[in-house]
Write a protein that holds these residues in place. Structure first.
Motif, PDB file in Angstrom:
ATOM      1  N   THR A  78      -2.396   0.674  -4.398  1.00 43.08           N
ATOM      2  CA  THR A  78      -1.765  -0.456  -3.865  1.00 43.08           C
ATOM      3  C   THR A  78      -0.896  -0.659  -5.278  1.00 43.08           C
ATOM      4  N   PHE A  79       0.234  -1.460  -5.068  1.00 43.79           N
ATOM      5  CA  PHE A  79       1.090  -1.589  -6.064  1.00 43.79           C
ATOM      6  C   PHE A  79       1.574  -3.236  -5.921  1.00 43.79           C
ATOM      7  N   THR A  80       1.220  -4.116  -6.666  1.00 40.66           N
ATOM      8  CA  THR A  80       1.278  -5.494  -6.710  1.00 40.66           C
ATOM      9  C   THR A  80       2.598  -6.194  -7.538  1.00 40.66           C
ATOM     10  N   ASN A  81       3.462  -6.737  -7.212  1.00 43.06           N
ATOM     11  CA  ASN A  81       4.582  -7.438  -7.783  1.00 43.06           C
ATOM     12  C   ASN A  81       4.247  -8.839  -8.139  1.00 43.06           C
ATOM     13  N   GLU A  82       3.576  -9.077  -9.097  1.00 44.94           N
ATOM     14  CA  GLU A  82       3.228 -10.493  -9.502  1.00 44.94           C
ATOM     15  C   GLU A  82       4.462 -11.462  -9.990  1.00 44.94           C
ATOM     16  N   LEU A  83       5.609 -10.893 -10.047  1.00 46.00           N
ATOM     17  CA  LEU A  83       6.897 -11.595 -10.604  1.00 46.00           C
ATOM     18  C   LEU A  83       7.075 -12.663  -9.467  1.00 46.00           C
ATOM     19  N   ASN A  84       7.779 -13.728  -9.708  1.00 46.91           N
ATOM     20  CA  ASN A  84       8.151 -14.573  -8.964  1.00 46.91           C
ATOM     21  C   ASN A  84       9.782 -14.519  -8.439  1.00 46.91           C
ATOM     22  N   THR A  85      10.085 -13.247  -8.445  1.00 42.56           N
ATOM     23  CA  THR A  85      11.366 -12.736  -8.007  1.00 42.56           C
ATOM     24  C   THR A  85      10.908 -11.255  -7.295  1.00 42.56           C
ATOM     25  N   ASP A  86      11.787 -11.133  -6.373  1.00 44.86           N
ATOM     26  CA  ASP A  86      11.794  -9.600  -5.832  1.00 44.86           C
ATOM     27  C   ASP A  86      12.334  -8.392  -6.810  1.00 44.86           C
ATOM     28  N   THR A  90       0.766  -1.300   0.026  1.00 43.58           N
ATOM     29  CA  THR A  90      -0.068   0.166  -0.052  1.00 43.58           C
ATOM     30  C   THR A  90       0.931   1.275   0.105  1.00 43.58           C
ATOM     31  N   ILE A  91       1.013   2.074  -1.060  1.00 41.88           N
ATOM     32  CA  ILE A  91       1.800   3.062  -1.013  1.00 41.88           C
ATOM     33  C   ILE A  91       1.303   4.230  -0.888  1.00 41.88           C
ATOM     34  N   MET A  92      -0.083   4.451  -0.779  1.00 44.30           N
ATOM     35  CA  MET A  92      -1.060   5.571  -0.355  1.00 44.30           C
ATOM     36  C   MET A  92      -2.149   5.249   0.388  1.00 44.30           C
ATOM     37  N   ASP A  93      -2.495   5.877   1.490  1.00 42.99           N
ATOM     38  CA  ASP A  93      -3.295   5.268   2.489  1.00 42.99           C
ATOM     39  C   ASP A  93      -3.783   6.548   3.335  1.00 42.99           C
ATOM     40  N   ILE A  94      -4.684   7.592   2.996  1.00 40.61           N
ATOM     41  CA  ILE A  94      -4.754   8.812   3.654  1.00 40.61           C
ATOM     42  C   ILE A  94      -6.181   9.276   3.381  1.00 40.61           C
ATOM     43  N   ASP A  95      -6.632   9.900   4.439  1.00 41.19           N
ATOM     44  CA  ASP A  95      -7.784  10.426   4.570  1.00 41.19           C
ATOM     45  C   ASP A  95      -8.337  11.733   3.736  1.00 41.19           C
ATOM     46  N   GLY A  96      -9.194  12.199   3.300  1.00 45.28           N
ATOM     47  CA  GLY A  96      -9.677  13.205   2.394  1.00 45.28           C
ATOM     48  C   GLY A  96     -10.108  14.409   3.345  1.00 45.28           C
ATOM     49  N   PRO A  97     -10.675  15.326   2.608  1.00 40.30           N
ATOM     50  CA  PRO A  97     -10.613  15.285   1.172  1.00 40.30           C
ATOM     51  C   PRO A  97      -9.414  16.078   0.624  1.00 40.30           C
ATOM     52  N   GLY A  98      -9.333  15.507  -0.604  1.00 44.66           N
ATOM     53  CA  GLY A  98      -8.103  16.104  -1.273  1.00 44.66           C
ATOM     54  C   GLY A  98      -8.004  15.905  -3.012  1.00 44.66           C
ATOM     55  N   VAL A 130      -9.552   2.157 -10.195  1.00 42.35           N
ATOM     56  CA  VAL A 130      -8.462   2.219 -11.377  1.00 42.35           C
ATOM     57  C   VAL A 130      -7.500   0.607 -11.069  1.00 42.35           C
ATOM     58  N   GLU A 131      -7.681   0.013 -12.298  1.00 42.22           N
ATOM     59  CA  GLU A 131      -6.695  -1.364 -12.170  1.00 42.22           C
ATOM     60  C   GLU A 131      -6.104  -1.539 -13.431  1.00 42.22           C
ATOM     61  N   VAL A 132      -5.023  -1.236 -13.499  1.00 40.31           N
ATOM     62  CA  VAL A 132      -4.095  -1.220 -14.720  1.00 40.31           C
ATOM     63  C   VAL A 132      -2.689  -1.596 -14.406  1.00 40.31           C
ATOM     64  N   PRO A 133      -2.156  -2.541 -15.278  1.00 40.83           N
ATOM     65  CA  PRO A 133      -0.678  -2.715 -15.030  1.00 40.83           C
ATOM     66  C   PRO A 133       0.088  -1.410 -15.136  1.00 40.83           C
ATOM     67  N   MET A 134       1.232  -1.253 -14.277  1.00 40.84           N
ATOM     68  CA  MET A 134       2.152  -0.099 -14.149  1.00 40.84           C
ATOM     69  C   MET A 134       2.443   0.530 -15.391  1.00 40.84           C
ATOM     70  N   SER A 135       2.944  -0.141 -16.226  1.00 44.34           N
ATOM     71  CA  SER A 135       3.584   0.533 -17.539  1.00 44.34           C
ATOM     72  C   SER A 135       2.283   0.921 -18.448  1.00 44.34           C
ATOM     73  N   ASP A 136       1.400   0.189 -18.533  1.00 43.26           N
ATOM     74  CA  ASP A 136       0.242   0.718 -19.500  1.00 43.26           C
ATOM     75  C   ASP A 136      -0.573   1.835 -18.874  1.00 43.26           C
ATOM     76  N   PHE A 137      -0.471   1.935 -17.418  1.00 43.64           N
ATOM     77  CA  PHE A 137      -1.268   3.306 -16.986  1.00 43.64           C
ATOM     78  C   PHE A 137      -0.446   4.525 -17.455  1.00 43.64           C
ATOM     79  N   PHE A 138       0.822   4.378 -17.427  1.00 45.42           N
ATOM     80  CA  PHE A 138       1.733   5.426 -18.001  1.00 45.42           C
ATOM     81  C   PHE A 138       1.815   5.332 -19.586  1.00 45.42           C
ATOM     82  N   ALA A 139       1.091   4.791 -20.101  1.00 39.75           N
ATOM     83  CA  ALA A 139       1.184   4.777 -21.601  1.00 39.75           C
ATOM     84  C   ALA A 139       2.281   4.317 -22.066  1.00 39.75           C
TER      85      ALA A 139
END
Length: 365
Positions: free
Chosen positions: A164-172, A76-84, A118-127
């Protein structure tokens, strides 16, 4: 530009003062709180890349600049209360998208919702298509060497924001670096929520139509399309039309394009790459200089509807045809592999997205 009762963004409003407060989340300040940045103590723990480099310098000297997502881990890379309102996201990971592009998934949740908006692979989200770097300089998404990902989509939230950011590789992963800048500010009643959805499929010659977005219910604005298109046959591929079915449209859409290159603000094919404020063809075709390295043509195409949003009142469906041009002077139905990212704003609640493609289903065959 986002304009509200408490907040205005843009060169024409930049000098105006309001009650908003700027905050930023990173590994060095994971909560974004005032006066809480750079407090980590340096450590030799390899969980925090580069932290050991600050051992002699001590607290306050780049002691926790990056994270190291473990195999299969969701952070979880962001978890904050609003408004914002989120204003800018910068992100980078391992030096090659081949390892940390479509293998990693971003999910955004607004106001404590159970399913992501929003549910997108990291690279595709940034085109970034096909996990292949291509420089991009647009109004809301910028991609810089080597793997610097930036977006400026305005994302308001009223009660809560979680990413959230999910690493679905089998390596770190060796590292994950990010900066999420947002404003603590009031959000106007008429502000809609940001959404983005990713899909991938192979068109069929019997009905070569690809669905970019479907099942959207509520009032909103469609604001962008990114396509990572892989040709599975030689020749020109871009004769198909994009169609926007809205508010009760059945067999025929209200908005119908005239061709793929036309929709992406080009003409007469894509003879060269271009990256403009609102549209672009960013990925240079492989094998142009060395036929021995030729591979199936892959295209990274973006179109931002910032100056011309597609407004809908109740529902929206977006499709694009996969048509080529035959030597007989007729359109040729194609079996092409297409991955799409659709960007839109709408009122909540949103309809649950289709099941997200598994790790193995995210790349062309």
């Amino acid at each position: 530009m986002f304009v509200g009762s408490e907040m205005s963004i843009g060169l024409d409003k930049l000098f105006l003062l309001d009650k908003s407060r700027t905050r930023s989340i990173s590994a060095e300040n994971p909560t974004g709180e005032k006066g809480k940045g750079g407090m980590a103590l340096p450590t030799e723990d390899t969980e925090y890349p580069n932290s050991s480099a600050a051992l002699e310098l001590g607290q306050g000297w780049k002691a926790r600049p990056f994270l190291k997502p473990k195999a299969g881990e969701t952070l979880t890379i962001m978890d904050i209360d609003g408004p914002g309102v989120i204003q800018h996201i910068w992100m980078t990971s391992d030096m090659s998208f081949k390892k940390a592009g479509r293998s990693c998934v971003l999910r955004f949740y607004w106001d404590n919702e159970e399913t992501p908006s929003v549910e997108v692979p990291m690279s595709d989200f940034f085109a970034v298509g096909h996990d292949e770097f291509a420089p991009m300089n647009s109004a809301v998404v910028i991609v810089n060497p080597l793997t610097a990902l930036n977006c400026y989509w305005q994302m308001p939230f009223r009660k809560h924001a979680r990413i959230t950011f999910t690493n679905e590789l089998n390596t770190d992963l060796e590292l994950l670096a990010f900066q999420i800048t947002y404003a603590e500010t009031e959000v106007p009643e008429d502000a809609a929520y940001s959404h983005a959805q990713w899909r991938r499929g192979v068109t069929e010659k019997s009905h070569p139509e690809f669905t970019i977005l479907d099942g959207v219910q509520g009032k909103g604005k469609y604001v962008g399309t990114f396509l990572a298109w892989t040709q599975l046959s030689a020749g020109w591929f871009g004769e198909g039309e994009i169609k926007f079915f809205m508010d009760g449209d059945k067999q025929f859409p209200t908005i119908c394009g005239t061709g793929v290159e036309d929709y992406f603000c080009g003409s007469w094919g894509f003879p060269e790459t271009y990256s403009t404020l609102y549209a672009g063809n960013t990925l240079r075709l492989k094998g142009l200089d060395d036929p021995q390295k030729f591979s199936p043509p892959q295209w990274s195409l973006y179109r931002w509807h910032i100056m011309d949003p597609i407004c809908f009142e109740e529902e929206l469906r977006v499709t694009i045809q996969s048509l080529g041009w035959g030597q007989d002077g007729k359109y040729r139905p194609l079996e092409d592999d297409i991955a799409s990212t659709a960007y839109w704003y709408q009122t909540e609640p949103h309809q649950k997205f289709p099941d997200f493609p598994s790790y193995k289903e995210r790349w062309p065959r």
